[in-house]
Design a protein around this motif. Structure first.
Motif, PDB file in Angstrom:
ATOM      1  N   THR A 123      56.450  28.255  50.711  1.00 45.16           N
ATOM      2  CA  THR A 123      56.464  29.165  51.863  1.00 45.16           C
ATOM      3  C   THR A 123      55.591  30.404  51.695  1.00 45.16           C
ATOM      4  O   THR A 123      55.350  31.112  52.668  1.00 45.16           O
ATOM      5  CB  THR A 123      57.898  29.659  52.127  1.00 45.16           C
ATOM      6  OG1 THR A 123      58.347  30.415  50.998  1.00 45.16           O
ATOM      7  CG2 THR A 123      58.837  28.507  52.411  1.00 45.16           C
ATOM      8  N   ARG A 124      55.193  30.688  50.470  1.00 47.24           N
ATOM      9  CA  ARG A 124      54.480  31.930  50.150  1.00 47.24           C
ATOM     10  C   ARG A 124      55.333  33.158  50.463  1.00 47.24           C
ATOM     11  O   ARG A 124      54.825  34.203  50.857  1.00 47.24           O
ATOM     12  CB  ARG A 124      53.142  32.002  50.886  1.00 47.24           C
ATOM     13  CG  ARG A 124      52.202  30.903  50.477  1.00 47.24           C
ATOM     14  CD  ARG A 124      50.866  31.044  51.131  1.00 47.24           C
ATOM     15  NE  ARG A 124      49.987  29.986  50.628  1.00 47.24           N
ATOM     16  CZ  ARG A 124      48.796  29.777  51.086  1.00 47.24           C
ATOM     17  NH1 ARG A 124      48.309  30.528  52.046  1.00 47.24           N
ATOM     18  NH2 ARG A 124      48.059  28.806  50.601  1.00 47.24           N
ATOM     19  N   ARG A 125      56.614  33.012  50.275  1.00 43.48           N
ATOM     20  CA  ARG A 125      57.564  34.101  50.509  1.00 43.48           C
ATOM     21  C   ARG A 125      58.343  34.356  49.228  1.00 43.48           C
ATOM     22  O   ARG A 125      58.773  33.419  48.558  1.00 43.48           O
ATOM     23  CB  ARG A 125      58.518  33.701  51.637  1.00 43.48           C
ATOM     24  CG  ARG A 125      59.608  34.706  51.907  1.00 43.48           C
ATOM     25  CD  ARG A 125      59.663  35.154  53.332  1.00 43.48           C
ATOM     26  NE  ARG A 125      60.837  35.940  53.570  1.00 43.48           N
ATOM     27  CZ  ARG A 125      61.773  35.646  54.458  1.00 43.48           C
ATOM     28  NH1 ARG A 125      61.644  34.592  55.232  1.00 43.48           N
ATOM     29  NH2 ARG A 125      62.818  36.428  54.608  1.00 43.48           N
ATOM     30  N   LEU A 160      63.882  36.323  50.173  1.00 46.95           N
ATOM     31  CA  LEU A 160      64.660  35.162  50.590  1.00 46.95           C
ATOM     32  C   LEU A 160      65.667  34.833  49.495  1.00 46.95           C
ATOM     33  O   LEU A 160      65.336  34.863  48.306  1.00 46.95           O
ATOM     34  CB  LEU A 160      63.718  33.972  50.806  1.00 46.95           C
ATOM     35  CG  LEU A 160      64.355  32.659  51.236  1.00 46.95           C
ATOM     36  CD1 LEU A 160      64.911  32.777  52.654  1.00 46.95           C
ATOM     37  CD2 LEU A 160      63.331  31.534  51.161  1.00 46.95           C
ATOM     38  N   SER A 184      59.955  37.935  56.819  1.00 42.85           N
ATOM     39  CA  SER A 184      59.621  39.007  55.878  1.00 42.85           C
ATOM     40  C   SER A 184      60.849  39.340  55.052  1.00 42.85           C
ATOM     41  O   SER A 184      61.962  38.977  55.396  1.00 42.85           O
ATOM     42  CB  SER A 184      59.123  40.248  56.628  1.00 42.85           C
ATOM     43  OG  SER A 184      60.146  40.730  57.472  1.00 42.85           O
ATOM     44  N   ARG A 244      55.399  24.584  54.196  1.00 43.04           N
ATOM     45  CA  ARG A 244      55.442  25.324  55.456  1.00 43.04           C
ATOM     46  C   ARG A 244      54.642  24.665  56.573  1.00 43.04           C
ATOM     47  O   ARG A 244      54.808  24.993  57.732  1.00 43.04           O
ATOM     48  CB  ARG A 244      54.985  26.764  55.230  1.00 43.04           C
ATOM     49  CG  ARG A 244      53.515  26.865  54.891  1.00 43.04           C
ATOM     50  CD  ARG A 244      53.119  28.228  54.358  1.00 43.04           C
ATOM     51  NE  ARG A 244      51.742  28.224  53.969  1.00 43.04           N
ATOM     52  CZ  ARG A 244      51.243  27.614  52.888  1.00 43.04           C
ATOM     53  NH1 ARG A 244      52.045  26.959  52.091  1.00 43.04           N
ATOM     54  NH2 ARG A 244      49.966  27.649  52.621  1.00 43.04           N
ATOM     55  N   GLN A 264      59.316  29.360  46.926  1.00 41.24           N
ATOM     56  CA  GLN A 264      58.307  30.423  46.965  1.00 41.24           C
ATOM     57  C   GLN A 264      56.910  29.822  47.115  1.00 41.24           C
ATOM     58  O   GLN A 264      56.096  30.313  47.886  1.00 41.24           O
ATOM     59  CB  GLN A 264      58.402  31.276  45.712  1.00 41.24           C
ATOM     60  CG  GLN A 264      57.551  32.510  45.757  1.00 41.24           C
ATOM     61  CD  GLN A 264      57.888  33.469  44.636  1.00 41.24           C
ATOM     62  OE1 GLN A 264      58.758  33.219  43.820  1.00 41.24           O
ATOM     63  NE2 GLN A 264      57.193  34.578  44.587  1.00 41.24           N
ATOM     64  N   VAL A 314      60.540  30.290  57.448  1.00 41.67           N
ATOM     65  CA  VAL A 314      60.640  31.162  56.273  1.00 41.67           C
ATOM     66  C   VAL A 314      59.305  31.835  56.011  1.00 41.67           C
ATOM     67  O   VAL A 314      59.231  33.039  55.761  1.00 41.67           O
ATOM     68  CB  VAL A 314      61.098  30.365  55.026  1.00 41.67           C
ATOM     69  CG1 VAL A 314      60.951  31.204  53.769  1.00 41.67           C
ATOM     70  CG2 VAL A 314      62.530  29.908  55.188  1.00 41.67           C
ATOM     71  N   ALA A 315      58.228  31.069  56.077  1.00 44.67           N
ATOM     72  CA  ALA A 315      56.887  31.604  55.813  1.00 44.67           C
ATOM     73  C   ALA A 315      56.523  32.712  56.783  1.00 44.67           C
ATOM     74  O   ALA A 315      55.812  33.654  56.418  1.00 44.67           O
ATOM     75  CB  ALA A 315      55.855  30.479  55.878  1.00 44.67           C
ATOM     76  N   ASN A 316      57.022  32.627  58.011  1.00 46.42           N
ATOM     77  CA  ASN A 316      56.714  33.640  59.023  1.00 46.42           C
ATOM     78  C   ASN A 316      57.634  34.852  58.938  1.00 46.42           C
ATOM     79  O   ASN A 316      57.413  35.837  59.627  1.00 46.42           O
ATOM     80  CB  ASN A 316      56.784  33.028  60.422  1.00 46.42           C
ATOM     81  CG  ASN A 316      55.648  32.068  60.668  1.00 46.42           C
ATOM     82  OD1 ASN A 316      54.546  32.247  60.160  1.00 46.42           O
ATOM     83  ND2 ASN A 316      55.913  31.028  61.437  1.00 46.42           N
TER      84      ASN A 316
END
Length: 141
Positions: free
Chosen positions: A37-39, A24, A21, A8, A34, A17-19
């Motif tokens: 991006t921490r998503r 995904l 919500s 990211r 994941q 993507v990281a920003n």
């Protein structure tokens, strides 16, 4: 060459993507999204070989593969056999056939808000970011 270090902080698509919500949805055999991006992702399409280690996830995985990827877990396409991943070309062909209503159903059934694919995939969805490594789409509400 150094794509393993893309995350990211170095990719416009992964930063977007990281920003975002919501869950995904990733295309084909994409992995590590994941972590990069921490998503949360709906499933890791490159890690289906983990099913034997978490058998209780089988019914949910079967439903997701059928509804979202057009794959029958018990009768997979030939290119998926022994792969342990969602085949990119099969996935792309399926998603190109999806109608706007099918995408809306996926969004509501699985709480997915965006779709990320490998580069050069063209889907009938609004593009958020298209860079050298990824394409990010919004799902209609």
């Amino acid at each position: 060459p150094h794509t393993i270090f893309v995350d990211r902080t170095t990719s416009p698509a992964l930063a977007q993507v990281a920003n975002g919500s919501g869950l995904l949805l990733t295309g084909g055999d994409m992995q590590l999204i994941q972590i990069r991006t921490r998503r949360p992702v709906l499933i890791n399409g490159g890690g289906l070989d983990g099913l034997p280690y978490a058998l209780e996830s089988g019914p949910a995985l079967e439903r997701i593969l059928r509804d979202v990827y057009a794959i029958d877990l018990f009768n997979p396409p030939e290119e998926a056999r022994g792969l342990g991943a969602i085949p990119n070309e099969f996935n792309l062909a399926a998603w190109r056939r999806f109608s706007p209503e099918q995408w809306r159903q996926i969004r509501h059934a699985y709480h997915v808000t965006q779709v990320m694919t490998p580069p050069r995939w063209e889907l009938a969805l609004p593009v958020v970011v298209d860079d050298a490594g990824f394409v990010l789409y919004d799902l209609p509400d």
